[in-house]
Motif scaffolding. Structure first.
Motif, PDB file in Angstrom:
ATOM      1  N   PHE A 146       1.008  -1.237  -0.097  1.00 35.86           N
ATOM      2  CA  PHE A 146       0.055   0.035  -0.193  1.00 35.86           C
ATOM      3  C   PHE A 146       0.930   1.311  -0.057  1.00 35.86           C
ATOM      4  CE2 PHE A 146      -1.633   3.461   2.374  1.00 35.86           C
ATOM      5  CZ  PHE A 146      -2.908   4.017   1.866  1.00 35.86           C
ATOM      6  N   LEU A 147       1.863   1.118   0.990  1.00 38.60           N
ATOM      7  CA  LEU A 147       2.770   2.568   0.823  1.00 38.60           C
ATOM      8  C   LEU A 147       3.423   2.729  -0.500  1.00 38.60           C
ATOM      9  CD1 LEU A 147       4.754   1.903   4.506  1.00 38.60           C
ATOM     10  CD2 LEU A 147       2.647   3.581   3.840  1.00 38.60           C
ATOM     11  N   TRP A 148       3.909   1.791  -1.274  1.00 37.61           N
ATOM     12  CA  TRP A 148       4.360   1.868  -2.529  1.00 37.61           C
ATOM     13  C   TRP A 148       3.448   2.510  -3.610  1.00 37.61           C
ATOM     14  CZ3 TRP A 148       8.971   2.507  -4.609  1.00 37.61           C
ATOM     15  CH2 TRP A 148      10.148   2.056  -4.025  1.00 37.61           C
ATOM     16  N   ASN A 149       2.090   1.979  -3.376  1.00 41.93           N
ATOM     17  CA  ASN A 149       1.078   2.477  -4.095  1.00 41.93           C
ATOM     18  C   ASN A 149       0.761   3.821  -3.776  1.00 41.93           C
ATOM     19  OD1 ASN A 149      -1.586   1.856  -5.905  1.00 41.93           O
ATOM     20  ND2 ASN A 149      -2.364   2.823  -4.217  1.00 41.93           N
ATOM     21  N   PHE A 150       0.741   4.339  -2.579  1.00 42.54           N
ATOM     22  CA  PHE A 150       0.447   5.688  -2.245  1.00 42.54           C
ATOM     23  C   PHE A 150       1.564   6.380  -2.845  1.00 42.54           C
ATOM     24  CE2 PHE A 150       1.542   9.300   0.641  1.00 42.54           C
ATOM     25  CZ  PHE A 150       0.196   9.774   0.853  1.00 42.54           C
ATOM     26  N   ILE A 151       3.054   5.998  -2.815  1.00 43.38           N
ATOM     27  CA  ILE A 151       4.216   6.796  -3.566  1.00 43.38           C
ATOM     28  C   ILE A 151       3.847   7.018  -4.774  1.00 43.38           C
ATOM     29  CG2 ILE A 151       6.583   6.618  -3.989  1.00 43.38           C
ATOM     30  CD1 ILE A 151       6.796   5.611  -1.145  1.00 43.38           C
ATOM     31  N   ILE A 152       3.515   5.848  -5.776  1.00 42.22           N
ATOM     32  CA  ILE A 152       3.215   6.003  -6.989  1.00 42.22           C
ATOM     33  C   ILE A 152       1.990   6.863  -7.245  1.00 42.22           C
ATOM     34  CG2 ILE A 152       2.604   4.718  -9.070  1.00 42.22           C
ATOM     35  CD1 ILE A 152       4.020   2.155  -7.902  1.00 42.22           C
ATOM     36  N   ILE A 195      -3.539   1.848 -12.324  1.00 45.39           N
ATOM     37  CA  ILE A 195      -2.734   2.008 -11.100  1.00 45.39           C
ATOM     38  C   ILE A 195      -3.519   1.134  -9.906  1.00 45.39           C
ATOM     39  CG2 ILE A 195      -1.598   3.302  -9.093  1.00 45.39           C
ATOM     40  CD1 ILE A 195      -1.047   5.469 -11.120  1.00 45.39           C
ATOM     41  N   SER A 196      -4.833   1.527  -9.692  1.00 43.64           N
ATOM     42  CA  SER A 196      -5.656   0.946  -8.860  1.00 43.64           C
ATOM     43  C   SER A 196      -5.813  -0.442  -9.116  1.00 43.64           C
ATOM     44  CB  SER A 196      -7.134   1.327  -8.656  1.00 43.64           C
ATOM     45  OG  SER A 196      -6.727   2.944  -8.550  1.00 43.64           O
ATOM     46  N   ILE A 197      -6.040  -0.955 -10.393  1.00 45.24           N
ATOM     47  CA  ILE A 197      -6.146  -2.218 -10.642  1.00 45.24           C
ATOM     48  C   ILE A 197      -5.008  -3.081 -10.200  1.00 45.24           C
ATOM     49  CG2 ILE A 197      -6.291  -4.007 -12.577  1.00 45.24           C
ATOM     50  CD1 ILE A 197      -8.147  -1.652 -13.875  1.00 45.24           C
ATOM     51  N   VAL A 198      -3.703  -2.330 -10.903  1.00 50.03           N
ATOM     52  CA  VAL A 198      -2.301  -3.152 -10.277  1.00 50.03           C
ATOM     53  C   VAL A 198      -2.194  -3.475  -8.708  1.00 50.03           C
ATOM     54  CG1 VAL A 198       0.174  -2.772 -10.491  1.00 50.03           C
ATOM     55  CG2 VAL A 198      -1.229  -2.395 -12.428  1.00 50.03           C
ATOM     56  N   TRP A 199      -2.566  -2.288  -8.139  1.00 50.98           N
ATOM     57  CA  TRP A 199      -2.324  -2.439  -6.635  1.00 50.98           C
ATOM     58  C   TRP A 199      -3.355  -3.588  -6.190  1.00 50.98           C
ATOM     59  CZ3 TRP A 199      -5.959   0.437  -3.154  1.00 50.98           C
ATOM     60  CH2 TRP A 199      -5.832   0.111  -1.786  1.00 50.98           C
ATOM     61  N   GLY A 213       5.498  -4.887  -1.736  1.00 52.60           N
ATOM     62  CA  GLY A 213       5.837  -3.502  -2.257  1.00 52.60           C
ATOM     63  C   GLY A 213       5.949  -3.223  -3.746  1.00 52.60           C
ATOM     64  N   ILE A 214       7.033  -2.771  -4.345  1.00 52.80           N
ATOM     65  CA  ILE A 214       7.184  -2.529  -5.676  1.00 52.80           C
ATOM     66  C   ILE A 214       7.520  -3.828  -6.654  1.00 52.80           C
ATOM     67  CG2 ILE A 214       9.657  -2.353  -5.526  1.00 52.80           C
ATOM     68  CD1 ILE A 214       7.304  -0.263  -7.721  1.00 52.80           C
ATOM     69  N   GLN A 215       7.839  -4.951  -6.043  1.00 50.85           N
ATOM     70  CA  GLN A 215       8.210  -6.174  -6.622  1.00 50.85           C
ATOM     71  C   GLN A 215       6.727  -6.855  -6.737  1.00 50.85           C
ATOM     72  OE1 GLN A 215       9.866  -5.273  -3.864  1.00 50.85           O
ATOM     73  NE2 GLN A 215      11.812  -5.321  -4.574  1.00 50.85           N
ATOM     74  N   ALA A 216       5.825  -6.496  -6.149  1.00 52.34           N
ATOM     75  CA  ALA A 216       4.558  -7.114  -6.044  1.00 52.34           C
ATOM     76  C   ALA A 216       3.611  -6.188  -7.101  1.00 52.34           C
ATOM     77  CB  ALA A 216       3.786  -7.048  -4.819  1.00 52.34           C
TER      78      ALA A 216
END
Length: 332
Positions: A146-152, A195-199, A213-216
């Motif tokens: 989630f934190l990586w998604n927030f950053i993106i 981006i939401s779908i990927v997350w 994180g980013i790997q996922a």
């Protein structure tokens, strides 16, 4: 899931929905307990937040209207000004508290549902106690994702904002500017949806694989290829349902004084029940979609290995690792 792994790739939108409903009804006792323990508080937090936010905000608006009609420099003016500042502080503190608790219960609910669906997929015995033992350990991995998604999303919004500013500055007012701004807005929403779908898929990966994180997110982006239209349809339909329930709640409960207290309570209960079911259904669909994507890319997780890693050993959750689980390539 009674289907063979290679069959899942052929599931379309309706097939994924049917498979999700079948899973829910197959283990309805466990899903009912998960719903009561995690999704019910999540639903309550969301709807209560709408009602309380409206009460605080409407009070702020009333005080600001009174402030505009009060002569500047008088004691009443300063009292109203201090009161408004205090109410704004309360409003944002409440928003921050809401976001924190909503995030926690959202991650816990995701962990529980994904783990449960995977257990059903492996035909492993599933109990509510086992789910609640694993969940507190799994959700930490989801937090990293989630934190990586927030950053993106943050940097995406910054870049998008720069493009909008450049369009406003560089293009003279007129039809051309309007067309460009509309085009940028459409592209912006397409990007946010993707981006939401990927997350969402990365959240499932964070639970079932040794990635976070980013790997996922990278793995999720790779899995979605070939299933983007189905993923988009699922996301849009679920969010439209979510938006419809939210708007109905605001109209009939938050702003429904003319309906009377009895009707407002009734409509509130209906919205609560529908949102509760939508949260559960959406999380199960999200989990099923992961297996559909794996099947589409001819990646078959060995059920016995998956089952072993879903077990709790001495109270520790062991995620899937690329070393322990070999992805077999099969051809249809």
């Amino acid at each position: 899931m009674d289907r063979e792994p290679e069959e899942l790739q052929f599931l379309g939108l309706i097939g994924i929905y049917k498979e999700s409903l079948k899973i829910i009804f197959t283990c309805r006792r466990v899903f009912t307990k998960i719903t009561l323990a995690l999704i019910l508080p999540l639903t309550f937090i969301f709807l209560a937040h709408i009602q309380i936010s409206e009460l605080i905000f409407s009070k702020i608006i009333r005080n600001e209207v009174d402030l505009d009609s009060t002569r500047s420099g008088t004691p009443s003016y300063y009292r109203l000004s201090d009161r408004i500042s205090s109410e704004w502080t309360t409003f944002w503190l409440f928003k921050a508290t809401y976001f924190l608790f909503f995030l926690i219960f959202s991650l816990l609910s995701t962990s529980a549902i994904v783990y449960s669906v995977a257990s059903i997929y492996t035909s492993k015995e599933l109990t509510f106690k086992k789910v609640m033992t694993v969940v507190p350990k799994v959700w930490k991995r989801l937090m990293v994702t989630f934190l990586w998604n927030f950053i993106i999303v943050f940097f995406y919004n910054v870049v998008a904002g720069l493009f909008f500013i450049l369009a406003l500055i560089g293009i003279a007012p007129g039809t051309t500017r309007g067309v460009v701004l509309i085009g940028l807005l459409v592209l912006y929403f397409i990007g946010i949806v993707y981006i939401s779908i990927v997350w969402h898929l990365a959240s499932v990966i964070s639970v079932l694989e040794d990635l976070k994180g980013i790997q996922a997110m990278i793995k999720s982006e790779a899995l979605i290829k070939g299933k983007k239209w189905i993923a988009s349809a699922i996301f849009v339909k679920l969010n439209l349902g979510f938006l419809f329930i939210q708007m109905a709640f605001e109209k009939s409960v938050v702003h429904g004084e003319e309906l009377g207290m009895g009707n407002r309570v009734l409509y509130g209960m209906i919205c609560f029940f529908l949102l509760l079911k939508l949260f559960l259904f959406g999380l199960v669909v999200q989990s099923v979609f992961y297996f559909v994507c794996k099947s589409y890319h001819h990646e078959s997780i060995d059920k016995s290995c998956l089952a072993d890693h879903l077990e709790v050993y001495l109270g520790d959750y062991v995620p899937l690792t690329s070393k322990d689980v070999q992805l077999e390539q099969y051809h249809v």
